[in-house]
Design a protein around this motif. Structure first.
Motif, PDB file in Angstrom:
ATOM      1  N   LEU A  34      11.798  10.418  -0.924  1.00  0.00           N
ATOM      2  CA  LEU A  34      10.630   9.625  -0.532  1.00  0.00           C
ATOM      3  C   LEU A  34       9.372  10.151  -1.212  1.00  0.00           C
ATOM      4  N   ARG A  35       9.198  11.484  -1.179  1.00  0.00           N
ATOM      5  CA  ARG A  35       7.995  12.067  -1.778  1.00  0.00           C
ATOM      6  C   ARG A  35       8.008  11.912  -3.296  1.00  0.00           C
ATOM      7  N   THR A  36       9.161  12.132  -3.919  1.00  0.00           N
ATOM      8  CA  THR A  36       9.260  12.033  -5.374  1.00  0.00           C
ATOM      9  C   THR A  36       8.918  10.631  -5.859  1.00  0.00           C
ATOM     10  N   THR A  57       5.041  15.888 -13.301  1.00  0.00           N
ATOM     11  CA  THR A  57       6.413  16.268 -13.635  1.00  0.00           C
ATOM     12  C   THR A  57       6.474  17.701 -14.144  1.00  0.00           C
ATOM     13  N   VAL A  58       5.494  18.086 -14.949  1.00  0.00           N
ATOM     14  CA  VAL A  58       5.455  19.456 -15.463  1.00  0.00           C
ATOM     15  C   VAL A  58       5.392  20.455 -14.306  1.00  0.00           C
ATOM     16  N   CYS A  59       4.586  20.148 -13.307  1.00  0.00           N
ATOM     17  CA  CYS A  59       4.446  21.050 -12.162  1.00  0.00           C
ATOM     18  C   CYS A  59       5.732  21.133 -11.345  1.00  0.00           C
ATOM     19  N   VAL A  90       7.213  26.095   6.128  1.00  0.00           N
ATOM     20  CA  VAL A  90       5.972  26.127   5.351  1.00  0.00           C
ATOM     21  C   VAL A  90       5.820  24.848   4.540  1.00  0.00           C
ATOM     22  N   ARG A  91       6.916  24.411   3.910  1.00  0.00           N
ATOM     23  CA  ARG A  91       6.832  23.181   3.117  1.00  0.00           C
ATOM     24  C   ARG A  91       6.509  21.975   3.996  1.00  0.00           C
ATOM     25  N   GLY A  92       7.091  21.934   5.180  1.00  0.00           N
ATOM     26  CA  GLY A  92       6.788  20.834   6.094  1.00  0.00           C
ATOM     27  C   GLY A  92       5.323  20.793   6.473  1.00  0.00           C
ATOM     28  N   LEU A  93       4.746  21.960   6.757  1.00  0.00           N
ATOM     29  CA  LEU A  93       3.334  22.014   7.140  1.00  0.00           C
ATOM     30  C   LEU A  93       2.426  21.642   5.961  1.00  0.00           C
ATOM     31  N   LEU A  94       2.794  22.086   4.760  1.00  0.00           N
ATOM     32  CA  LEU A  94       1.997  21.753   3.581  1.00  0.00           C
ATOM     33  C   LEU A  94       1.998  20.251   3.315  1.00  0.00           C
ATOM     34  N   VAL A  95       3.174  19.637   3.381  1.00  0.00           N
ATOM     35  CA  VAL A  95       3.260  18.196   3.115  1.00  0.00           C
ATOM     36  C   VAL A  95       2.575  17.410   4.224  1.00  0.00           C
ATOM     37  N   LEU A 112      -2.853  17.025  -5.712  1.00  0.00           N
ATOM     38  CA  LEU A 112      -1.489  16.586  -5.913  1.00  0.00           C
ATOM     39  C   LEU A 112      -0.723  17.571  -6.805  1.00  0.00           C
ATOM     40  N   LEU A 113      -1.372  18.031  -7.865  1.00  0.00           N
ATOM     41  CA  LEU A 113      -0.729  18.987  -8.773  1.00  0.00           C
ATOM     42  C   LEU A 113      -0.455  20.317  -8.070  1.00  0.00           C
ATOM     43  N   VAL A 114      -1.401  20.766  -7.260  1.00  0.00           N
ATOM     44  CA  VAL A 114      -1.214  22.014  -6.517  1.00  0.00           C
ATOM     45  C   VAL A 114      -0.041  21.881  -5.557  1.00  0.00           C
ATOM     46  N   LEU A 115       0.050  20.728  -4.887  1.00  0.00           N
ATOM     47  CA  LEU A 115       1.156  20.510  -3.954  1.00  0.00           C
ATOM     48  C   LEU A 115       2.495  20.555  -4.681  1.00  0.00           C
ATOM     49  N   ALA A 116       2.608  19.818  -5.803  1.00  0.00           N
ATOM     50  CA  ALA A 116       3.870  19.781  -6.540  1.00  0.00           C
ATOM     51  C   ALA A 116       4.264  21.180  -7.009  1.00  0.00           C
ATOM     52  N   PHE A 117       3.314  21.944  -7.514  1.00  0.00           N
ATOM     53  CA  PHE A 117       3.604  23.290  -8.009  1.00  0.00           C
ATOM     54  C   PHE A 117       4.024  24.219  -6.866  1.00  0.00           C
ATOM     55  N   THR A 118       3.319  24.143  -5.746  1.00  0.00           N
ATOM     56  CA  THR A 118       3.616  25.030  -4.621  1.00  0.00           C
ATOM     57  C   THR A 118       4.974  24.726  -4.015  1.00  0.00           C
ATOM     58  N   LEU A 119       5.299  23.447  -3.842  1.00  0.00           N
ATOM     59  CA  LEU A 119       6.584  23.080  -3.252  1.00  0.00           C
ATOM     60  C   LEU A 119       7.745  23.563  -4.117  1.00  0.00           C
TER      61      LEU A 119
END
Length: 422
Positions: A34-36, A57-59, A90-95, A112-119
């Motif tokens: 769903l997120r992707t 995508t890079v992230c 942690v991932r649930g809380l971040l999203v 958005l980029l920070v989220l993708a990289f962190t996850l």
């Protein structure tokens, strides 16, 4: 030629924790899908700059190259079950926080980029811990079936079931796919936390042992095992080829084949359906041929599919090729992961898996760049033909490795001597 004996292939019991791990993996993959799907749609709303959109995508790949080995070393140091549920929490809380930002209108391309990289950074620990945890939940002889069921369930949830929900959730609000993803992470965390597993067998670490030294040990284990080293190299070649194909498939279908958006949707559905079928036949093929031979068969069939896709300019040729390609990809993945779990020392499985995954995953972004360059230089069918050549090299390398491999003997008691179940 080496004769390789394979232990009796058994099915994993749903009791004892595997059922909960399977449920957690499938639920989490559903949320990931769903997120992707929602991330690029949100990205194009936030910016018209193609480079910024591509950076999403890079992230999603970069953390594997930067932190994949570290994630494996940490996975071998900690309680893997606790690491997995903590990461998912942690991932649930971040999203969930990101979903709130989207709902309040505070989302930005930088966020958005920070989220993708962190996850993905957190995923490097989660995935390596999950690979190391599975052998503590099922018997060694049932690892192949367990991996097949896990991957098939994840493909069903992420490849087929999640797709129809995305437009429905987006119609309710741009934040809804992310809110749903957060819920799946937290539910998966609860399921993993409820597992009861035996502690892994680990030798005491030498005084002064560092993460850097332990990462080196994992790399040495992978390099010392001739078969695992060959499989890793072959998987790298295949990932380069798949990266080239996937990055340009939309152009292959809509422009080279002139099949339009409907043709592209049919092609993607065909590949996903084939992947599900592959999960059902992966164990049967391994039972008949042995796992290493199953990889050779899968790679050979994939090479033929890619040649067909790259030479016959008609959708009627591509649609039967893609299900076979997807099925054999699943056969490859199931047997490759199982071989690694069976051959690597239990105390070093996280580091060995990390070394394998980091080395082989690096091929995907490289392949995407090569695919774009090949399509521009030689035509839109060139990436499929490039992928066929790379798959052919991969199969050749595995045939050579199999001839040099040592025999495997499985005693009646179930324990193995030498390398296990190739």
């Amino acid at each position: 030629m080496t004769t390789v004996e394979v232990a009796a292939l058994r099915r994993p019991a749903w009791r004892g924790g595997f059922g909960r791990l399977w449920s957690a993996a499938v639920i989490s993959r559903f949320g990931d899908a769903l997120r992707t799907a929602a991330l690029p749609l949100l990205a194009v709303r936030l910016t018209d700059e193609p480079l910024a959109v591509a950076s999403v995508t890079v992230c999603a790949y970069a953390p594997w190259l930067l932190f994949g080995l570290l994630g494996g070393a940490v996975a071998d140091r900690v309680d893997q079950r606790r690491a997995m549920w903590a990461v998912d929490t942690v991932r649930g809380l971040l999203v969930a926080a990101f979903a709130l930002a989207v709902d309040l209108g505070h989302a930005s391309i930088a966020l958005l980029l920070v989220l993708a990289f962190t996850l993905t950074t957190l995923q490097t620990l989660f995935d390596n811990a999950a690979t190391a945890l599975l052998p503590s939940l099922v018997d060694r002889e049932a690892l192949g079936s367990a991996n097949a069921r896990l991957m098939t369930g994840q493909q069903l949830a992420g490849g087929l079931l999640a797709g129809p929900f995305v437009p429905l959730l987006l119609a309710a609000g741009a934040f809804m796919p992310f809110a749903a993803d957060a819920g799946t992470y937290l539910l998966a965390a609860a399921l993993v936390a409820s597992l009861r597993t035996r502690p892994p067998r680990r030798e005491p670490r030498p005084a002064g042992s560092t993460l850097r030294a332990e990462i080196g040990e994992g790399l040495r284990v992978l390099w010392a095992d001739r078969t695992l080293r060959a499989i890793c190299g072959a998987t790298l070649l295949c990932n380069i080829g798949m990266g080239a194909l996937i990055a340009t498939l939309v152009l292959h279908v809509t422009r080279w084949l002139h099949a339009g958006d409907a043709g592209f949707a049919a092609a993607m559905t065909a590949y996903s359906a084939g992947s599900l079928a592959g999960g059902l036949v992966a164990q049967r093929l391994a039972r008949r041929t042995g796992r290493l031979r199953a990889l050779i068969v899968a790679g050979t069939v994939q090479t033929g599919c890619l040649l067909l896709a790259g030479t016959v300019r008609h959708l009627a040729a591509l649609l039967p090729a893609l299900p076979l390609l997807g099925a054999m990809s699943m056969v490859w993945n199931v047997n490759q992961v199982t071989l690694m779990q069976q051959r690597a020392p239990e105390s070093m499985l996280g580091r060995t898996a990390a070394a394998f995954r980091t080395a082989s995953t690096s091929g995907a972004p490289l392949g995407a760049l090569l695919g774009g360059a090949a399509a521009r230089a030689w035509g839109l069918n060139a990436p499929a033909l490039l992928a066929a050549v790379l798959f052919g090299f991969a199969v050749t390398s595995l045939i050579s490795a199999r001839r040099r491999d040592v025999p495997v003997v499985v005693p009646d008691g179930g324990a193995t001597t030498g390398h296990r179940a190739a």
